[in-house]
Design an enzyme around this catalytic site. Structure first.
Site, PDB file in Angstrom:
ATOM      1  N   VAL A 283       0.848  -1.073  -0.026  1.00  0.00           N
ATOM      2  CA  VAL A 283       0.239   0.017  -0.052  1.00  0.00           C
ATOM      3  C   VAL A 283       0.853   1.272   0.139  1.00  0.00           C
ATOM      4  O   VAL A 283       2.083   1.136   0.167  1.00  0.00           O
ATOM      5  CB  VAL A 283      -1.053  -0.018   1.001  1.00  0.00           C
ATOM      6  CG1 VAL A 283      -2.131  -1.059   1.266  1.00  0.00           C
ATOM      7  CG2 VAL A 283      -0.075  -0.060   2.658  1.00  0.00           C
TER       8      VAL A 283
ATOM      9  N   SER B  17      12.645  -3.318  -5.685  1.00  0.00           N
ATOM     10  CA  SER B  17      13.081  -2.441  -6.931  1.00  0.00           C
ATOM     11  C   SER B  17      12.840  -3.177  -8.044  1.00  0.00           C
ATOM     12  O   SER B  17      13.042  -4.372  -8.300  1.00  0.00           O
ATOM     13  CB  SER B  17      14.456  -1.960  -6.783  1.00  0.00           C
ATOM     14  OG  SER B  17      14.584  -0.998  -7.838  1.00  0.00           O
TER      15      SER B  17
ATOM     16  N   LYS C  12      16.789   0.366   0.197  1.00  0.00           N
ATOM     17  CA  LYS C  12      16.117   0.951  -0.799  1.00  0.00           C
ATOM     18  C   LYS C  12      16.217   2.319  -1.077  1.00  0.00           C
ATOM     19  O   LYS C  12      16.252   3.012  -2.155  1.00  0.00           O
ATOM     20  CB  LYS C  12      14.774   0.257  -0.492  1.00  0.00           C
ATOM     21  CG  LYS C  12      13.747   0.810  -1.832  1.00  0.00           C
ATOM     22  CD  LYS C  12      13.968   0.089  -3.138  1.00  0.00           C
ATOM     23  CE  LYS C  12      13.496   0.837  -4.405  1.00  0.00           C
ATOM     24  NZ  LYS C  12      12.435   1.348  -4.367  1.00  0.00           N
TER      25      LYS C  12
ATOM     26  N   HIS D 251      19.336   3.319  -2.859  1.00  0.00           N
ATOM     27  CA  HIS D 251      19.137   2.704  -4.165  1.00  0.00           C
ATOM     28  C   HIS D 251      18.726   3.956  -4.847  1.00  0.00           C
ATOM     29  O   HIS D 251      18.830   4.326  -6.157  1.00  0.00           O
ATOM     30  CB  HIS D 251      18.287   1.539  -4.111  1.00  0.00           C
ATOM     31  CG  HIS D 251      18.031   1.176  -5.499  1.00  0.00           C
ATOM     32  ND1 HIS D 251      16.776   1.641  -6.084  1.00  0.00           N
ATOM     33  CD2 HIS D 251      18.341   0.202  -6.528  1.00  0.00           C
ATOM     34  CE1 HIS D 251      16.667   1.293  -7.548  1.00  0.00           C
ATOM     35  NE2 HIS D 251      17.627   0.457  -7.433  1.00  0.00           N
ATOM     36  N   ASN D 252      17.355   4.333  -4.393  1.00  0.00           N
ATOM     37  CA  ASN D 252      16.758   5.384  -5.174  1.00  0.00           C
ATOM     38  C   ASN D 252      17.369   6.809  -5.133  1.00  0.00           C
ATOM     39  O   ASN D 252      17.325   7.543  -6.314  1.00  0.00           O
ATOM     40  CB  ASN D 252      15.328   5.794  -4.341  1.00  0.00           C
ATOM     41  CG  ASN D 252      14.488   4.940  -4.913  1.00  0.00           C
ATOM     42  OD1 ASN D 252      14.603   3.523  -5.130  1.00  0.00           O
ATOM     43  ND2 ASN D 252      12.927   4.942  -4.793  1.00  0.00           N
TER      44      ASN D 252
ATOM     45  N   GLU E 268      19.667   6.403  -7.955  1.00  0.00           N
ATOM     46  CA  GLU E 268      19.016   6.154  -9.285  1.00  0.00           C
ATOM     47  C   GLU E 268      18.469   7.599  -9.719  1.00  0.00           C
ATOM     48  O   GLU E 268      18.565   7.889 -11.000  1.00  0.00           O
ATOM     49  CB  GLU E 268      17.409   5.308  -8.885  1.00  0.00           C
ATOM     50  CG  GLU E 268      16.234   5.528 -10.111  1.00  0.00           C
ATOM     51  CD  GLU E 268      15.126   5.054  -9.189  1.00  0.00           C
ATOM     52  OE1 GLU E 268      15.074   3.933  -8.747  1.00  0.00           O
ATOM     53  OE2 GLU E 268      14.065   5.622  -9.293  1.00  0.00           O
TER      54      GLU E 268
HETATM   55  C1  6PG Z   1      12.319   1.337  -7.939  1.00  0.00           C
HETATM   56  C2  6PG Z   1      12.005   2.480  -8.110  1.00  0.00           C
HETATM   57  C3  6PG Z   1      10.419   2.822  -7.744  1.00  0.00           C
HETATM   58  C4  6PG Z   1       9.911   3.913  -8.066  1.00  0.00           C
HETATM   59  C5  6PG Z   1      10.597   5.310  -7.553  1.00  0.00           C
HETATM   60  C6  6PG Z   1      10.194   6.510  -8.232  1.00  0.00           C
HETATM   61  O1  6PG Z   1      13.450   1.092  -7.389  1.00  0.00           O
HETATM   62  O2  6PG Z   1      11.608   0.250  -8.613  1.00  0.00           O
HETATM   63  O3  6PG Z   1      12.687   3.639  -7.583  1.00  0.00           O
HETATM   64  O4  6PG Z   1      10.468   2.511  -6.207  1.00  0.00           O
HETATM   65  O5  6PG Z   1       9.506   3.870  -9.145  1.00  0.00           O
HETATM   66  O6  6PG Z   1      10.611   5.370  -6.234  1.00  0.00           O
HETATM   67  O7  6PG Z   1      10.488   7.537  -7.566  1.00  0.00           O
HETATM   68  P1  6PG Z   1       9.940   9.008  -7.977  1.00  0.00           P
HETATM   69  O8  6PG Z   1       8.740   8.932  -8.085  1.00  0.00           O
HETATM   70  O9  6PG Z   1      10.433   9.755  -6.599  1.00  0.00           O
HETATM   71  O10 6PG Z   1      10.954   9.340  -9.192  1.00  0.00           O
END
Ligand code: 6PG
Length: 473
Positions: free
Chosen positions: A76, A130, A184, A187-188, A191
């Site tokens: 959720v 992810s 995580k 990781h983001n 990203e």
């Molecule tokens: C993942 C992505 C996922 C999500 C992002 C998008 O690892 O699969 O990171 O968790 O798409 O959190 O984040 P934003 O909306 O902040 O770009």
């Protein structure tokens, strides 16, 4: 009929795909969604996996359909919905059951929930997942936080649904309580930095070289065959080559340049600042998204400063394109070094004992930042115990020595030609500061002492000293 091995609440995009993935691996899975229409639509689209799915009309029915001790995955929205769901589940679940929060939770919320559930008999797992929609359906990267005993109880199903790299599952127990969600979050953060640097290079190719989206897509497609090989480079090439079905124009040209963000990037920066770890490329990437959202202001400022515009001259496009590849690689290395340094610091701060090479290994497939490069990072951590920074690992020293001149060239040209490169330039400054034994903080210390008598250390004798600032203090 309590014969499902596991349950999942929340049939949004990620939840539905994860449930189908779990079912496909031969597990019976109970599913529940607050609005029953979503459950009906999910079941209608489940095809031949229907036989493995047990839809619950009520939460009571859902819980009753899972075999105790019940593992229940929550997919959720992060924040209050998770707390609300836990309150309801506490009334229905029995001792030994496991609640697994698989959303993008703030790890501080996860830590609090662990505390709140202490003594309740229920077990809690905070799990970073992810890979977006595709990953959830066919193999995500899974970062688990909780007790090793609770992980042992769900390990089989989690490793079965995870992505694989050379047949190794991209799923691991990383540490207690908030460890999985923290990893995580970082990781983001990485990203965000990866995406921003790619976007900056796209900006140079579009505005500096004057290439059309498809041609830029070709450049990225070519780079995807080399050291930049990664999912994000691959999808960038695909995105740049796509056309808008409505207008026939390149898709990217009709998309508003204002990026969204849900919070994980920002959290990664907040947490790194709290621990005093510089993560400048990630910070720049988060700030760039915020600035991108100020569209109206940017349009006004463009007019106000129109006089500063001048013709751009980035020289021979072919040699520039080669340099851009190296520059992006150098920037990427700095950003990953920062992200991993934040993980290292958090590992100490929260006594998690994070397994750095395992983290790199489970990011090699399934997740959004997946790439070949993560294998090099995993090896660096395996070969260099207690590595202070990736930047001092021998393999990375060699790579940075080769790639940094190009990053310097591109950042300098970007500055000259007014092509904003916030993440790439902060990566370069970080690198230059990191490798400078004698920096300029001696002056900061003198200033601090001058206005606040904060004291400083001397190079020639131990202890705390004050300067000869006289009566001005
Ligand atoms: C993942 C992505 C996922 C999500 C992002 C998008 O690892 O699969 O990171 O968790 O798409 O959190 O984040 P934003 O909306 O902040 O770009």
């Amino acid at each position: 009929m309590s014969n499902a091995e596991i349950g999942l609440i929340g049939l949004g995009t990620m939840g539905s795909n994860l449930a189908l993935n779990i079912a496909e691996k031969g597990n019976r899975i109970a599913v529940f969604n607050r609005s029953p229409d979503k459950t009906d639509a999910f079941m209608a689209a489940a095809g031949n996996l229907k036989g493995h799915l047990l839809p619950g009309k009520t939460l009571e029915e859902f819980i009753a359909s899972i075999r105790p001790p019940r593992p229940v995955i929550l997919m959720v929205n992060a924040g209050a919905p998770v707390d609300e769901q836990i309150v309801v589940l506490r009334k229905l679940m029995a001792s030994d059951d496991i609640i697994i929060d698989a959303g993008n939770a703030n790890f501080r919320d996860t830590m609090r929930r662990f505390k709140e559930l202490e003594g309740s008999g229920l077990t809690y797992i905070g799990m970073g997942v992810s890979g977006g929609e595709e990953g959830a359906r066919h193999g995500p990267s899974i970062m688990v936080g909780g007790s090793p005993e609770s992980y042992a109880r769900v390990e089989k199903v989690l490793t079965a649904i995870a992505a694989r790299y050379n047949d190794e599952p991209c799923c691991a127990w990383l540490g207690p309580n908030g460890a999985g969600h923290f990893v995580k979050t970082i990781h983001n953060g990485i990203e965000y930095a990866d995406m921003q640097m790619i976007a900056e290079i796209y900006g140079v190719l579009r505005d500096g070289v004057g290439l059309a989206p498809k041609a830029i897509g070709e450049v990225f497609a070519k780079w995807n065959k080399g050291k930049l090989n990664s999912y994000l480079i691959e999808i960038t090439a695909a995105v740049l080559k796509a056309d808008d079905p409505k207008t026939g124009k390149p898709m990217v040209d009709v998309i508003v340049d204002s990026a969204g963000q849900k919070g994980t990037g920002r959290w990664s920066v907040i947490e790194s600042q709290m621990m005093g770890i510089p993560a400048t490329a990630i910070e720049a990437a988060v700030a760039a998204r915020s600035l991108s959202a100020m569209r109206a202001e940017r349009a006004i400022a463009e007019n106000l400063y129109a006089k500063l515009n001048k013709a751009r001259s980035l020289g021979d496009p072919n040699s520039l394109i080669d340099k851009l590849e190296h520059a992006l690689f150098a920037g990427k290395i700095a950003a990953y070094a920062q992200g991993f340094a934040v993980l290292e610091a958090a590992s100490k701060e929260f006594s998690w004992n994070l397994p750095m090479s395992t983290i790199a290994r489970i990011w090699r497939a399934g997740c959004i930042i997946r790439s070949q490069f993560l294998d090099t990072i995993a090896t660096a951590y395996e070969e260099n115990n207690g590595l202070a920074s990736l930047l001092v690992a021998p393999a990375f020293v060699t790579m940075m020595q080769a790639a940094t001149p190009a990053l310097r060239h591109i950042v300098a040209r970007g500055a000259q030609d007014a092509l904003p490169l916030p993440a790439l330039s902060s990566a370069l400054s970080y690198f230059d500061s990191y490798r400078q034994a004698c920096g300029t903080a001696n002056l900061i210390q003198a200033q601090r002492d001058y206005f606040g008598a904060h004291g400083f250390e001397r190079l020639d004798s131990p202890g705390e000293f004050h300067g000869p600032w006289g009566g001005i203090q």
